[in-house]
Enzyme design. Structure first.
Site, PDB file in Angstrom:
ATOM      1  CG  HIS A   1      37.288  42.700  38.777  1.00  5.69           C
ATOM      2  ND1 HIS A   1      37.257  44.068  38.743  1.00  5.69           N
ATOM      3  CD2 HIS A   1      38.257  42.381  39.682  1.00  5.69           C
ATOM      4  CE1 HIS A   1      38.179  44.559  39.576  1.00  5.69           C
ATOM      5  NE2 HIS A   1      38.787  43.555  40.155  1.00  5.69           N
TER       6      HIS A   1
ATOM      7  CG  ASP B   1      38.911  45.453  35.522  1.00  7.27           C
ATOM      8  OD1 ASP B   1      37.781  44.965  35.722  1.00  7.27           O
ATOM      9  OD2 ASP B   1      39.106  46.668  35.481  1.00  7.27           O
TER      10      ASP B   1
END
Ligand SMILES: *[C@@H]1O[C@H](CO)[C@@H](O)[C@H](O)[C@H]1NC(C)=O
Ligand SMILES: *[C@@H]1O[C@H](CO)[C@@H](O)[C@H](O)[C@H]1NC(C)=O
Length: 394
Positions: free
Chosen positions: A241, A218
């Site tokens: 991310h 993430d």
């Protein structure tokens, strides 16, 4: 002469014992921790912490020795403490319980290791924190999963040189802290592990994160509401991310983020590079934000502002975005997209500056920029960003 020598000797002895009195060391092993990787060593850590925190010395040191693996249940290491500085020497490994059913939480707030109400804390030593998160990753409900390392109500904290891996959820969260520096950490979790942010910051100021490698499933770093004066530099991110301001303004929240400076970061095959995301229906602002000297390699969406993140609901309100610069962003996109500015038609994004943007597709082909609701300027942008004024035309 003899007298002088004696005086000198007495002085040396006195001052060295004085020094010793300024400093004390507490080793978790001498509090009964086994370090065999199986036995629950939590009690020994809690006892040792009590003595470290209550020590009447200027500096107290908690030693977690090398070549040992300490299995720990959720624990809360709380201040305020008496020493001006507490050093945690993390030289060995600490691991969480392997099966998620074996975790014994202290309260409904799901955390593994928490430091709170502490001023003057240094954690270093080259050791490993292993959250053993695999058992948690296929659980859909994010609210039941624990954060591995949590800093709450802290001041003047340094965290450096350690490897931190496989958290059940985010690896490090920083909340209500003032003055915290993280450097030389290596955070890893598989690319497919959900919600395994590297570092999350909220409600905090004067945060400096640098010289670290973050490779997770993430966000590498996420900057959330109530945060100001953050410097981030020399970070290698990917997979992951990207580095993100937000998401802000969820459920109508009044979010405030300002004075954020991200410099000299490299993104390798991450889904995003540098991003701002705010929810439709939120309030507040995100402003005075600079991203500069950013290198992207095969990043799916290198530069993004999304003011309609998960755009649903009621309102015409949104978190106001202004004074945001992206300077010297170079490299390749793993998709067609180089720049995406998607701002709310009513609230909008103001004073957006893109300067020296050069992003192409991996095969060298031209990448695309999309732009809606943003006001600002683009200097030397490749590709040209349509809704910003081009400096060549001014
Ligand atoms: C951030 O960088 C600025 C400019 O270099 C510096 O003045 C400030 O003290 C830094 N703040 C932190 C928290 O590192
Ligand atoms: C940029 O970051 C890298 C580490 O990722 C570091 O080696 C390099 O010295 C930094 N450069 C500058 C100009 O700060």
């Amino acid at each position: 002469m003899k007298f002088l020598l004696v005086v000198l000797l007495v002085f040396v002895i006195a001052s060295s014992s004085l020094c010793a009195a300024e400093y004390s060391t507490f080793d978790v092993v001498s509090y009964g921790a086994t370090g065999n990787g199986q036995t629950d060593d939590t009690k020994a850590f809690v006892k040792a912490w009590k003595d470290v925190c209550g020590a009447t010395h200027q500096t107290a040191k908690l030693v977690i020795p090398q070549n040992k693996i300490f299995m720990l249940q959720p624990l809360s290491l709380k201040g305020p403490c008496k020493p001006a500085t507490i050093e945690v020497r993390l030289e060995g490994t600490v691991i969480a319980p392997k099966n998620n059913g074996d975790w014994k939480f202290l309260d409904e707030k799901k955390k593994w290791i928490e430091f709170s109400d502490i001023s003057g804390l240094v954690i270093e030593g080259g050791g490993l924190i292993d959250g053993q998160g695999a058992a948690w990753w296929n659980i859909a409900d994010i609210s039941v999963k624990p954060t591995a390392l949590h800093f709450h109500k802290c001041k003047d904290v340094i965290l450096r040189s350690m490897h931190h891996k496989n958290s059940p959820k985010n690896h490090i969260s920083i909340n209500t802290c003032n003055g915290l520096e993280i450097s030389h950490v290596h955070i890893t979790a598989p690319m497919q592990s959900p919600n395994t942010d590297g570092i999350d910051i909220s409600g905090s100021s004067n945060i400096f994160i640098h010289s670290s490698i973050i490779q997770t499933g993430d966000d590498c770093i996420a900057i959330n509401s109530g945060t100001s004066f953050v410097n981030i530099s020399d970070i290698f991110c990917g997979p992951g991310h990207g580095i993100s301001v937000g998401s802000l303004g969820r459920n109508g929240d009044d979010a405030r983020v300002e004075n954020i400076h991200v410099r000299n970061c490299t993104f390798l095959r991450s889904t995003n590079g540098v991003r701002l995301k705010t929810w439709r229906g939120g309030r507040g602002y995100a402003r005075k934000i600079v991203f500069e000297d950013i290198k992207v390699v095969g990043v799916m969406r290198p530069v993004i502002i999304n003011q309609n993140y998960l755009g649903v609901v009621d309102g015409i309100s949104a978190v106001k975005i202004s004074d945001v610069s992206f300077r010297n962003v170079k490299g390749t996109t793993g998709s067609d997209s180089a720049v995406e500015l998607s701002c709310d038609p009513y609230v909008g994004c103001n004073d957006i500056v893109l300067d020296h943007i050069s992003i192409v597709k991996e095969d060298g082909g031209e990448a695309k920029a999309s732009c809606a609701g943003a006001q600002g300027t683009c200097f030397r942008c490749n590709p040209i960003v349509p809704c910003l004024s081009d400096s060549h035309l001014i």
